[in-house]
Design an enzyme around this catalytic site. Sequence first.
Site, PDB file in Angstrom:
ATOM      1  N   HIS A  48       0.845  -1.185   0.000  1.00 62.01           N
ATOM      2  CA  HIS A  48       0.000   0.000   0.000  1.00 62.01           C
ATOM      3  C   HIS A  48       0.880   1.234   0.000  1.00 62.01           C
ATOM      4  CE1 HIS A  48      -3.217   2.770   0.961  1.00 62.01           C
ATOM      5  NE2 HIS A  48      -4.025   1.810   0.543  1.00 62.01           N
TER       6      HIS A  48
ATOM      7  N   ASP B  28      -8.050  -5.217   0.085  1.00 59.76           N
ATOM      8  CA  ASP B  28      -8.559  -6.020  -1.022  1.00 59.76           C
ATOM      9  C   ASP B  28      -8.211  -7.491  -0.901  1.00 59.76           C
ATOM     10  OD1 ASP B  28      -9.854  -4.034  -2.379  1.00 59.76           O
ATOM     11  OD2 ASP B  28      -8.036  -3.346  -3.354  1.00 59.76           O
TER      12      ASP B  28
END
Length: 428
Positions: free
Chosen positions: A307, A364
């Site tokens: 991320h 996700d």
Amino acid sequence: MSETASIKLQGEIYELPVITGTENEKAIDISTLRDRTSHIVLDSGYKNTGSTKSAITFLDGEKGILRYRGYPIEQLAEKSTFLEVVYLLIYGELPKKDVLEKFNVQVQKNSLLHEDMKKFYDGFPHGAHPMGQLCSLVSSLTAFAPESLKMHASSEEVDSSIIKLIAKMPTIVSWIYKGSIGEPFIYPSKNLDYVANFMNMTFGQVTHDFEIDPVAVDALNKILILHADHEQNCSTSTVRTVGSSGSNLYASVSAAISALWGPLHGGANQEVIEMLETIKADGGGVEKWVNKAKDKDDPFRLMGFGHRVYRNFDPRAQIIKKACHDVLNKLGLDDEVLEIAIRLEEAALHDDYFVERKLYPNVDFYSGIISRALGFRTDLFTVIFALGRLPGWIAQWKEQRESKEPISRPRQIYTGYTTRDYIDVENR
Ligand code: CMC
């Protein structure tokens, strides 16, 4: 005395103001730098550039903190409903009971689509990706709400556009699914709340009512809340950039949906399941795939890992991992893909490559597994993400509009040819 930073350029020192946020984050305000020094700053992908001041979401990537309007994501995911979070993000406060009831009624009243919109659904070829359909359908709402086109719309007109979008989005999304399987559309019901209504329109049938499972509704509530905003990510920056030119809400959100579609952003949840399915078909061993992800000559990446801002853990991933186990247990489902996901996570978390680069599972990684358990087809996952992110996009669009931010227009360092003369086509 207010804090400043100094920059030394060609022997001269320039003082620049330092801006401090409410959580003590610091920024050097370089907005006057070019006028004073003829230099710009270069930061590809805006890895270290603040594009705005915002009071909506606070995120600390090092500490794994995420708060909407000051409220910790853990508390909201545990205790609130998605519609409360919608209101909180857009209007800044948790709604009082009567306000929430009124908001709910307004949303229900606006949840029908204009019958002419069915023609758009008819026009998409079979197999058209739901995200492509969603961009077009959201943008097409301008045709049915001309007041949304006004650049200087009143706050009542803006609110009306907002309510319509929040209200119609579940109908638009569920009808995309219904259209793709050739079933008749189910109309919104005034007896169901926002999330249950969406599930009913998606999985219900004209011939018999859909049995709403509270476990499933609760899980979807959580998924939507966890996705509701994430400060200046790619799609949110898009909504603010497009909105900064005076573009209307529907066009700006449509652009954000396009940005979300990419596999490096919201499209990752679909890619995660496809990756896990590929690993399953390959025998279920994870080591080969961890090695592929580390190989710089191999384009493969572990989808659902890494991320831009979270460098220790993604708080959303922790909540969703637990929810994932709960949902599968409560629904009595056994999913081999979940087992592969857990083994893959374990292998990566103990691998130097991932540890050194601080790559952890993101939201996700597990959201696709829950979405699948709830019955959503893989190509709908990113559309569910969009449904969740909608209030964040709206809140950010509204904030940039109300704070009268200038049109978004970055500069560049030109690296092409210097001037050269035109050559006739015969002589090139
Ligand atoms: N698998 C393997 N290596 C990775 C991965 C991954 N998933 N993610 C990053 N790296 C490596 C990358 O190759 C680079 O290595 P090196 O320093 O040796 O060149 C290093 O880690 C830093 O990566 P980066 O691409 O410079 O980091 P970024 O901040 O630009 O990208 C990211 C962040 C999310 C795009 C990236 O981690 C990625 O592609 N992840 C997979 C896609 C994904 O899961 N996206 C969903 C993000 S969460 C949902 C959302 O908010 O959109």
